[in-house]
Design an enzyme around this catalytic site. Structure first.
Site, PDB file in Angstrom:
ATOM      1  N   ARG A  39       0.835  -1.207   0.000  1.00 35.45           N
ATOM      2  CA  ARG A  39       0.000   0.000   0.000  1.00 35.45           C
ATOM      3  C   ARG A  39       0.863   1.248   0.000  1.00 35.45           C
ATOM      4  O   ARG A  39       1.794   1.360   0.776  1.00 35.45           O
ATOM      5  CB  ARG A  39      -0.908  -0.011   1.233  1.00 35.45           C
ATOM      6  CG  ARG A  39      -1.799  -1.239   1.245  1.00 35.45           C
ATOM      7  CD  ARG A  39      -2.734  -1.273   2.428  1.00 35.45           C
ATOM      8  NE  ARG A  39      -3.545  -2.485   2.339  1.00 35.45           N
ATOM      9  CZ  ARG A  39      -4.526  -2.794   3.189  1.00 35.45           C
ATOM     10  NH1 ARG A  39      -4.815  -1.968   4.191  1.00 35.45           N
ATOM     11  NH2 ARG A  39      -5.206  -3.903   3.028  1.00 35.45           N
ATOM     12  N   ARG A  75       1.844   1.507  10.475  1.00 33.26           N
ATOM     13  CA  ARG A  75       1.392   1.843   9.110  1.00 33.26           C
ATOM     14  C   ARG A  75       2.587   1.722   8.177  1.00 33.26           C
ATOM     15  O   ARG A  75       3.526   2.514   8.255  1.00 33.26           O
ATOM     16  CB  ARG A  75       0.826   3.267   9.081  1.00 33.26           C
ATOM     17  CG  ARG A  75       0.176   3.653   7.757  1.00 33.26           C
ATOM     18  CD  ARG A  75      -0.349   5.083   7.782  1.00 33.26           C
ATOM     19  NE  ARG A  75      -1.398   5.266   8.777  1.00 33.26           N
ATOM     20  CZ  ARG A  75      -2.681   4.944   8.598  1.00 33.26           C
ATOM     21  NH1 ARG A  75      -3.072   4.461   7.438  1.00 33.26           N
ATOM     22  NH2 ARG A  75      -3.557   5.127   9.563  1.00 33.26           N
ATOM     23  N   GLU A  81      -7.665   0.094  14.303  1.00 36.98           N
ATOM     24  CA  GLU A  81      -8.153  -1.007  13.464  1.00 36.98           C
ATOM     25  C   GLU A  81      -7.160  -2.167  13.364  1.00 36.98           C
ATOM     26  O   GLU A  81      -6.011  -1.994  12.975  1.00 36.98           O
ATOM     27  CB  GLU A  81      -8.439  -0.467  12.061  1.00 36.98           C
ATOM     28  CG  GLU A  81      -8.899  -1.566  11.108  1.00 36.98           C
ATOM     29  CD  GLU A  81      -9.087  -1.068   9.676  1.00 36.98           C
ATOM     30  OE1 GLU A  81      -9.335   0.145   9.491  1.00 36.98           O
ATOM     31  OE2 GLU A  81      -8.986  -1.885   8.752  1.00 36.98           O
ATOM     32  N   SER A 128     -11.079  -6.003   9.725  1.00 39.52           N
ATOM     33  CA  SER A 128     -12.144  -5.292   9.036  1.00 39.52           C
ATOM     34  C   SER A 128     -12.887  -6.306   8.167  1.00 39.52           C
ATOM     35  O   SER A 128     -12.247  -7.138   7.528  1.00 39.52           O
ATOM     36  CB  SER A 128     -11.521  -4.212   8.154  1.00 39.52           C
ATOM     37  OG  SER A 128     -12.514  -3.557   7.407  1.00 39.52           O
ATOM     38  N   ARG A 133       0.245  -5.074  12.728  1.00 40.92           N
ATOM     39  CA  ARG A 133      -0.641  -4.452  13.709  1.00 40.92           C
ATOM     40  C   ARG A 133      -0.970  -5.413  14.848  1.00 40.92           C
ATOM     41  O   ARG A 133      -1.144  -4.989  15.990  1.00 40.92           O
ATOM     42  CB  ARG A 133      -1.931  -3.967  13.035  1.00 40.92           C
ATOM     43  CG  ARG A 133      -1.671  -2.744  12.189  1.00 40.92           C
ATOM     44  CD  ARG A 133      -2.943  -2.019  11.787  1.00 40.92           C
ATOM     45  NE  ARG A 133      -2.580  -0.860  10.984  1.00 40.92           N
ATOM     46  CZ  ARG A 133      -3.442   0.047  10.555  1.00 40.92           C
ATOM     47  NH1 ARG A 133      -4.737  -0.086  10.831  1.00 40.92           N
ATOM     48  NH2 ARG A 133      -3.023   1.072   9.845  1.00 40.92           N
TER      49      ARG A 133
END
Length: 428
Positions: free
Chosen positions: A265, A280, A352, A355, A392
């Site tokens: 990403r 991130r 988060e 999801s 994460r």
RNA sequence: GGAGGUGUCGCAUAGUGGCCUAGUGCGCCCGCCUGCUAAGCGGGUUGAGGGUAAUCCCCUCUCGCGGGUUCAAAUCCCGCUACCUCCGCCA
């Protein structure tokens, strides 16, 4: 892609769904007028083409007989008609392209149950587990970066040296932790009926567009220009495209897959956000759950995916909350999305970790995934959910299970995957 | 990366410019016949789009995909793609 009949019969419903996302309701009317133009172009072309075919048959029959004048006349008319057919065909193709272009811009119709609004308009559904009171325990918690350094779990400096900002190496116990989490997630998924998969992380444009990632999310996607490949941001992409252009017997549904893959990403627009540590990053590994089922069944399946995600976090002994994401924060493909957010002590926030989205027919229509039942052939529904996003999860584990001496407790369920280790100790 | 070959209905195959509205066999579905099953007999069996609200009906497209030639393309030409064989390279 949306069922056109919904747009034709109830355009206001579609406009309302657009408003809930905070996107332009006028798009619906652009689509409808492009559709009008398309259909009249098709009708025009087909009328001429039918005439051409009839005439062609007459030419063939006339050629054997001795009515030479008649044949010459027929040929004359055919030639003229041929030009018209070509022109009509071109016009029809252009109208089709214009229609497709506008249609592809339209996101899935947000569920009426999804809260209206943007990123901050989520609704908290529940809290699970207890957050620790470090003050009462008598020590100041360290953040995951500090803990990771002491454990030798990852190496940010060298990640940056080799690959740049937002890259890292998982090292030693960090690398073992990834393998343990992946193995455990895969085994649990398999027990729940998911077929383990290791899919390609490099895909062709069709797969990327079909999953809806070349719309609003396009700026976040890595593209290899020389070869026209995309690096997937999630294995949702190769899993959704797995059954593309296939017709599945609905008796074989649901089809559940659990894929382990890297995710890439760009994190465009997140400059300065979460720059510390591995929260991130531009690349990480993830185990993803994916289901093909009927639209009718998709809502119950969505709840099941959420339940699996919750059970996973509970088993890792992480405190978390579940939110119902607002319409404006849904991906292009989703009608509804639930996030599980784990408590991160040093941030004092829920963040988060997993999801899950119900994409109903949206991806299936674009990718040509259909189901055959007694009612005929219809697009299927696709759903996805995170089983375990590695960095994460490591962040949450380190911070929540840290001890006053800088060591980290391993949750009981994970110990068998880490040679039975109960704690991770600082190496220096 | 190079050379050659092959892609037709679920499977196998026929089809070298108009008689293809793509034939045949197998499989599958429905029916007939039938103590049961099999055989036999008859019918059906790609998908997409348009006319339609419509599962009836009509039309257009669909012979790997995209262009071209032609009044007319499964058929001729070009490009692409997948698979097979061989050579080279690589983990």
């Amino acid at each position: 892609m949306i069922d056109l009949r919904i747009l034709r019969h109830d355009p206001e419903k579609a406009r309302e769904a657009q408003r809930r996302r905070g996107t332009a309701p006028e798009l619906i009317d652009e689509i409808l007028s492009a559709d009008e133009a398309r259909r009249s172009a098709i009708a025009g072309y087909e009328r001429l083409r039918a005439e051409q075919k009839t005439l062609g048959k007459q030419v063939a029959q006339a050629s054997g007989a001795d009515q030479t004048d008649n044949k010459a006349e027929l040929l004359e008319r055919s030639k003229a008609l041929s030009v018209e057919v070509k022109r009509a065909d071109t016009a029809q193709a252009e109208a089709e392209t214009r229609f497709q272009d506008t249609m592809l811009q339209l996101p899935n119709l947000a569920s009426p149950e999804a809260p209206a609004g943007g990123e901050d308009d989520y609704v908290v559904l529940e809290h699970v587990g207890e957050t620790r009171d470090f003050a009462a325990e008598g020590f100041q918690p360290l953040d995951h970066l500090e803990l990771g350094k002491r454990l030798g779990a990852f190496d940010i400096e060298r990640g940056v040296k080799v690959s740049g900002a937002r890259f890292y190496y998982l090292t030693g116990v960090g690398a073992m932790l990834e393998l343990a989490l992946v193995q455990m997630a895969m085994e649990r998924a398999q027990e729940s009926g998911f077929t383990p998969m290791i899919p390609p992380a490099l895909v062709k444009p069709h797969a990327m567009a079909g999953t809806g990632f070349l719309g609003q999310a396009a700026s976040d996607v890595y593209h290899l220009r020389d070869d026209d490949f995309y690096l997937v941001g999630t294995s949702e992409v190769p899993l959704a495209a797995y059954h593309s252009d296939e017709i599945l017997d609905v008796q074989t549904l649901p089809r559940r897959y659990a894929a382990f893959s890297p995710c890439y990403r760009k994190e465009a627009g997140s400059y300065g956000k979460d720059t510390r540590g591995i929260f991130r990053v531009h690349w990480f590994d993830k185990v993803e759950l994916f289901t093909y089922t009927t639209v009718e069944e998709s809502y119950a399946e969505h709840q099941r995916l959420l339940l699996w995600e919750k059970d996973w976090l509970v088993s890792l002994e992480l405190p978390f909350r579940v939110i119902d994401t607002a319409a404006g924060d849904l991906g292009m493909s989703a009608v509804r999305k639930f996030d599980c957010e784990a408590w991160i002590p040093t941030q004092g926030k829920y963040r988060e970790l997993t999801s899950t989205s119900n994409c109903t027919e949206f991806q299936a229509r674009r990718l040509g995934v259909r189901g055959r039942s007694e009612d005929g052939i219809k697009p299927l529904a696709t759903l996805n959910g995170t089983a375990c996003a590695i960095p994460r999860t490591i962040v949450a584990l380190l911070e929540n299970h840290q001890q006053a001496d800088g060591s980290v407790q391993v949750p009981k369920v994970l110990r068998p995957y880490l040679q039975g280790r109960e704690t991770l100790a600082p190496i220096a």
